[in-house]
Design a protein around this motif. Structure first.
Motif, mmCIF file in Angstrom:
data_model
loop_
_atom_site.group_PDB
_atom_site.id
_atom_site.type_symbol
_atom_site.label_atom_id
_atom_site.label_comp_id
_atom_site.label_asym_id
_atom_site.label_seq_id
_atom_site.Cartn_x
_atom_site.Cartn_y
_atom_site.Cartn_z
ATOM 1 N N UNK A 56 12.191 -8.276 26.990
ATOM 2 C CA UNK A 56 13.291 -9.179 26.639
ATOM 3 C C UNK A 56 14.557 -8.342 26.444
ATOM 4 N N UNK A 57 15.668 -8.672 27.109
ATOM 5 C CA UNK A 57 16.916 -7.898 26.928
ATOM 6 C C UNK A 57 17.337 -7.863 25.459
ATOM 7 N N UNK A 58 17.820 -6.710 25.038
ATOM 8 C CA UNK A 58 18.216 -6.539 23.638
ATOM 9 C C UNK A 58 19.484 -7.340 23.352
ATOM 10 N N UNK A 59 19.720 -7.590 22.056
ATOM 11 C CA UNK A 59 20.925 -8.320 21.693
ATOM 12 C C UNK A 59 20.967 -8.647 20.224
ATOM 13 N N UNK A 60 21.788 -9.630 19.879
ATOM 14 C CA UNK A 60 22.003 -10.058 18.506
ATOM 15 C C UNK A 60 21.764 -11.565 18.404
ATOM 16 N N UNK A 61 21.439 -11.994 17.181
ATOM 17 C CA UNK A 61 21.334 -13.430 16.873
ATOM 18 C C UNK A 61 22.430 -13.773 15.873
ATOM 19 N N UNK A 70 22.918 -18.681 17.905
ATOM 20 C CA UNK A 70 23.338 -18.240 19.246
ATOM 21 C C UNK A 70 22.742 -16.864 19.512
ATOM 22 N N UNK A 71 22.097 -16.735 20.678
ATOM 23 C CA UNK A 71 21.568 -15.442 21.116
ATOM 24 C C UNK A 71 22.600 -14.770 22.021
ATOM 25 N N UNK A 72 22.992 -13.569 21.679
ATOM 26 C CA UNK A 72 23.950 -12.790 22.477
ATOM 27 C C UNK A 72 23.192 -11.570 22.992
ATOM 28 N N UNK A 73 22.890 -11.565 24.305
ATOM 29 C CA UNK A 73 22.051 -10.514 24.885
ATOM 30 C C UNK A 73 22.753 -9.805 26.032
ATOM 31 N N UNK A 74 22.312 -8.591 26.261
ATOM 32 C CA UNK A 74 22.783 -7.846 27.426
ATOM 33 C C UNK A 74 22.537 -8.665 28.685
ATOM 34 N N UNK A 75 23.561 -8.794 29.501
ATOM 35 C CA UNK A 75 23.459 -9.560 30.731
ATOM 36 C C UNK A 75 22.642 -8.804 31.764
ATOM 37 N N UNK A 76 21.674 -9.498 32.366
ATOM 38 C CA UNK A 76 20.920 -8.956 33.501
ATOM 39 C C UNK A 76 21.443 -9.651 34.751
ATOM 40 N N UNK A 77 22.071 -8.886 35.631
ATOM 41 C CA UNK A 77 22.547 -9.458 36.901
ATOM 42 C C UNK A 77 21.394 -9.367 37.894
ATOM 43 N N UNK A 88 24.724 -13.125 8.494
ATOM 44 C CA UNK A 88 25.101 -14.059 9.548
ATOM 45 C C UNK A 88 24.719 -13.567 10.933
ATOM 46 N N UNK A 89 24.402 -12.287 11.092
ATOM 47 C CA UNK A 89 24.048 -11.731 12.401
ATOM 48 C C UNK A 89 22.852 -10.791 12.217
ATOM 49 N N UNK A 90 21.876 -10.902 13.129
ATOM 50 C CA UNK A 90 20.678 -10.063 13.073
ATOM 51 C C UNK A 90 20.448 -9.409 14.429
ATOM 52 N N UNK A 91 19.892 -8.210 14.394
ATOM 53 C CA UNK A 91 19.391 -7.603 15.615
ATOM 54 C C UNK A 91 18.240 -8.469 16.135
ATOM 55 N N UNK A 92 18.100 -8.584 17.454
ATOM 56 C CA UNK A 92 17.001 -9.359 18.018
ATOM 57 C C UNK A 92 15.657 -8.756 17.619
ATOM 58 N N UNK A 93 15.629 -7.449 17.362
ATOM 59 C CA UNK A 93 14.390 -6.777 16.962
ATOM 60 C C UNK A 93 14.088 -6.922 15.468
ATOM 61 N N UNK A 94 15.009 -7.489 14.687
ATOM 62 C CA UNK A 94 14.796 -7.683 13.255
ATOM 63 C C UNK A 94 13.734 -8.763 13.045
ATOM 64 N N UNK A 95 12.718 -8.527 12.230
ATOM 65 C CA UNK A 95 11.676 -9.554 12.005
ATOM 66 C C UNK A 95 12.244 -10.888 11.539
ATOM 67 N N UNK A 96 13.371 -10.867 10.836
ATOM 68 C CA UNK A 96 13.966 -12.116 10.374
ATOM 69 C C UNK A 96 14.366 -13.013 11.542
ATOM 70 N N UNK A 97 14.704 -12.397 12.672
ATOM 71 C CA UNK A 97 15.145 -13.176 13.830
ATOM 72 C C UNK A 97 14.017 -13.999 14.438
#
Length: 855
Positions: free
Chosen positions: A36-41, A172-179, A4-13
């Motif tokens: 691209x800021x890192x995060x989860x899908x 839903x993409x959940x990524x590190x916030x860039x201010x 249900x959750x993947x790393x953004x760097x995972x090819x499946x994403x």
């Protein structure tokens, strides 16, 4: 159980079915090394598990049923769904993954499976949340993103774009916030003009909230990507200093260009800068851009193209096979006129003609612009604008020995054609009987077409029939105009001479063209009126037709036999015609007579025989005009005026004869192709015979020789691309760099719309906006407002009080027919079908080219 959750760097994403369009694009860009800021899908599977619950699934089904219904009901259901989704709990694997994230703020962005598509970006339709911190807040934001599938704007947007709510899945993409210190958008092509050589960057300080909300304007930078220099930098209102340095602009343009190259099409890239570092937050296709004509020029010069469909009064997309055939035919015509390079290009499922060779000669350039003034004013205006704004790119070549030599060679090729065209004109002008000309020319065309039909039908294999039908169309361009040009040029010359000899009697000369019963299209519309008279004889049948009965439903009625016999007789003569008939993939009237039944239904409120009485009245007006011309002419030129008037009126009756003959040949080609499609379907090479239109001509012949050659062609992708092209609005003029030059600013005031006055007179009536004559009906006395009108639309003219179209000129089909019918017409009215609504009361002034709203 699926993850249900993947790393953004995972090819499946990078799979849109897992991560949605936005998430998949970000994952792919990150894998390619973009910042691209890192995060989860949070995958679409998590959304599926939530919405396929007993509480949610029935509500989605109800919303799907209400999609075409009342807005209030739809919005109430959507609101209920949003609340229901937000009240659910996320699956434990999702909350566990959110809890495991490092402390700090995150950006939580929705990413639907139908988002950031080439045909629909869904920009701004779903929700995203910035600066979210803590596990509970993140879980709530994810649920809110899921719930935004059912925002009112998203539901309405999907409905407009034909996208099913039930098939939509949300990630839903959940990524590190860039201010950010600055943020904005970089377009890799000019989103207004379409120019692929110009990038546009918009920037604002911080997150850009003021720019997004509309309370402040962004800095706007136009950058020449080829020259590597800034063309202009406009600072946003309320600021005195630039947000971006020159280095920032160059870096942003470079990154955006590499993203566009990686994703294969122009992009709208959302970015942020923090401490001098650029971060890519999102990238989506620029869906409003019309494709660049292909193949690209090989001479490193900008080329200019004109839409073949606009000239033919049918600017809609054609599938690959139809487009390929027209390209071959048109290039052959270009070769016959001495053009050394390919004359055509394709863009957005449309055929475009390369005007560049004509623009290089001052004389040809001016004649081209004069021609556009008669056939397509907006195209001429757009072309003049382009030449004025970019004169250095379209220099007129100075006379040279080489130029004279090429002109001489072209002249030797054109001379035989001109000789053939002019050969019959003297006889038509001076000697032959104009009243007999239309029937004589028709018999010539009938004999030619029947000869071609016998050849096609006698071919022994599907491939041989396709080749024979294609050859019949190709060879027609060698003879199609031979019977036509002499008499028709005599008619045009007669009209010109009458206006010169009797300059104060233009109205009488124009009246000679009213109600020409020998005209092929006019005969067809009269036959539709006759069909209505037959239907009217049996009130129950008339009522069924008025209620929308199909031919199959009428066939089940005993009392409809007389009408069906009359309909069959009509289809025997005119069944090869169709709406948009230059596209052979479109069903012909004999396959689907719905447009004819709709036209009949629109006539049933009128008195029997009214159409014949109207024709007689128009003929009477023409005879009175002829008598007036003779009466008011000096005695010594009356014989000349009389002859010219007879030639003008009589020979105008052949105007549609070549198009009728070509339409019959296209019908033969359609039959042969569909038979070939059935053969390939039986062989298992196609899943449906109509998929044959997605092939090229060479692919079709190869597939008929060996069906295995069609394996792996990717018909599903071609079908999606064709559907995308059908949704695009084709420009009249486009350049090889993608620029769509604008036409003249409209001379509008208040409720008035302007266009080209194409048929004189003034009429008022209730507007009926018709985009598909196969599904819509025009009642007697209504004003027809349409995107275009080719011969397949002509049945509607029988009921129209006036005609307004978005496409056309004074010499295009609809204009000529309107003049024959004696009804006002204004053509080339920009966006008429959007700006006029069915039910509006309007006044159409075909003399001044003005359409006024009266309500």
């Amino acid at each position: 159980m699926p993850d249900l959750v993947f790393q953004l760097s995972d090819p499946t994403a990078a799979d849109p079915s897992v991560a949605g369009g936005k998430g998949a694009a970000l994952a792919r860009l990150r894998s390619l090394g973009f910042p691209v800021p890192d995060g989860r899908i949070v995958a679409t599977e998590a959304y599926r598990q939530l919405v396929e619950s007993p509480e949610i699934e029935p509500l989605i089904a109800d919303l799907a049923d209400a999609a075409e219904g009342e807005t209030d009901e739809r919005e109430d259901l959507a609101a209920t769904l949003r609340e229901a989704v937000r009240s659910l709990s996320l699956p434990p694997p999702v909350t566990d993954a959110l809890a495991a994230l490092p402390p700090g703020q995150y950006a939580v962005r929705s990413s639907a499976t139908n988002e950031d598509l080439p045909q629909a970006s869904f920009a701004g339709q779903y929700d995203s949340y910035l600066g979210v911190e803590g596990t509970d807040a993140l879980a709530d934001a994810v649920l809110r993103c899921f719930a935004s599938t059912f925002t009112d704007r998203a539901v309405a947007y999907r409905a407009r774009n034909g996208v099913s709510t039930a098939s939509t899945r949300m990630a839903v993409a959940v990524q590190r916030m860039v201010e950010p210190d600055a943020s904005g958008i970089a377009f890799t092509a000019d989103p207004i003009s379409g120019d692929r050589t110009v990038s546009v960057v918009e920037a604002g300080p911080g997150r850009g909230d003021a720019q997004v909300s509309g309370t402040a304007t962004a800095d706007t930078v136009r950058f020449d990507a080829d020259a590597g220099e800034t063309l202009s930098y406009a600072v946003g209102d309320g600021r005195s200093e630039r947000v971006l340095t020159d280095g920032d602009v160059r870096a942003l343009v470079a990154i955006a260009a590499r993203i566009a190259a990686a994703l294969g099409r122009p992009q709208d890239v959302e970015w942020a800068i923090r401490d001098g570092e650029i971060h890519v937050l999102q990238s989506r296709p620029i869906t409003a851009l019309f494709p660049v004509p292909e193949p690209r020029p090989t001479d490193d010069r900008t080329h200019v193209y004109y839409s073949f469909g606009h000239r033919q009064g049918m600017p809609e997309a054609m599938p690959p096979l139809a487009l390929d055939v027209w390209r071959r035919l048109t290039d052959r015509v270009g070769e016959s006129f001495g053009l050394r390079v390919r004359f055509t290009a394709a863009a957005g499922g449309r055929l475009y003609l390369d005007l560049t060779p004509f623009l290089r000669s001052p004389r040809l350039r001016e004649r081209l612009l004069e021609n556009f003034a008669a056939v397509d004013e907006p195209a001429g205006d757009a072309l003049r604008t382009l030449l004025a704004e970019r004169p250095d790119e379209f220099p007129a070549s100075a006379p040279s020995i080489g130029g004279y030599w090429r002109a001489a060679r072209s002249a030797t090729r054109v001379a035989p054609f001109l000789a053939r065209a002019l050969r019959g004109m003297p006889r038509a002008l001076c000697c032959s009987d104009p009243a007999a000309t239309p029937e004589r020319v028709k018999e010539t065309y009938d004999a030619r077409v029947e000869r071609a039909a016998r050849t096609v039908r006698g071919a022994e294999t599907p491939a041989a029939r396709v080749e024979a039908a294609h050859r019949a169309i190709r060879d027609a361009f060698d003879w199609l105009l031979d019977p036509f040009y002499g008499p028709f040029l005599a008619a045009m010359l007669s009209g010109f001479l009458l206006r010169r000899l009797r300059p104060g009697h233009r109205e009488h000369v124009d009246a000679l063209a009213l109600g020409i019963e020998a005209d092929a299209v006019y005969r067809m519309t009269m036959s539709i009126g006759d069909l209505a008279d037959v239907a009217r004889e049996t009130p129950a049948v008339a009522a069924a037709i008025r209620d929308g009965a199909t031919r199959e439903e009428l066939a089940d009625r005993v009392d409809a036999a007389a009408f069906l016999d009359a309909l069959d007789e009509f289809l025997d003569e005119y069944g090869f015609r169709a709406v948009g008939e230059i596209d052979p993939s479109r069903p012909r009237y004999r396959e689907d007579p719905t447009p004819i039944l709709n036209a009949v239904a629109g006539r049933l409120e009128t008195a029997g025989g009214e159409h014949r009485e109207r024709t007689a009245a128009l003929g009477s007006r023409a005879r009175r005009a002829r008598r007036a011309l003779l009466r008011e002419s000096p005695p010594f030129i009356r014989p000349i005026v009389g002859r010219l008037a007879s030639v003008y009126r009589g020979n105008l009756g052949i105007r549609e004869h070549p198009k009728f003959a070509l339409s019959r040949l296209l019908d033969l080609f359609r039959d042969a192709v569909l038979d070939a499609g059935s053969e390939l379907e039986s062989a298992g090479a196609l899943s449906d015979r109509d998929d044959v239109w997605l092939l090229s001509y060479d692919e079709l012949l190869a597939g008929l020789d060996d069906p295995r050659t069609l394996a792996g062609i990717g018909l599903a992708e071609r079908r999606r691309e064709f559907e995308r092209f059908r949704g695009l609005s084709a420009p009249r003029i486009v350049t090889s760099d993608g620029t769509v030059p604008r036409a003249r600013p409209e001379r509008e005031s208040g409720t008035a719309l302007t266009g080209t006055g194409a048929a004189p007179g003034v009429a008022e009536g209730i507007a009926r906006v018709v985009t598909d004559p196969g599904r819509e009906r025009l009642e007697r006395g209504e004003v027809l407002v349409a995107p275009y009108t080719d011969p397949g639309w002509t049945p509607l003219f029988l009921n129209a009080a006036a005609v307004v179209t978005e496409v056309g000129g004074r010499l295009t089909h609809g204009s000529l027919v309107a003049r024959e019918y004696g009804i006002p017409a204004v053509v080339a009215v920009a966006d008429a079908t959007d700006r006029i609504e069915t039910g509006d009361r309007i006044r159409v002034d075909g003399t001044r080219g003005v359409v006024e709203r009266l309500d």
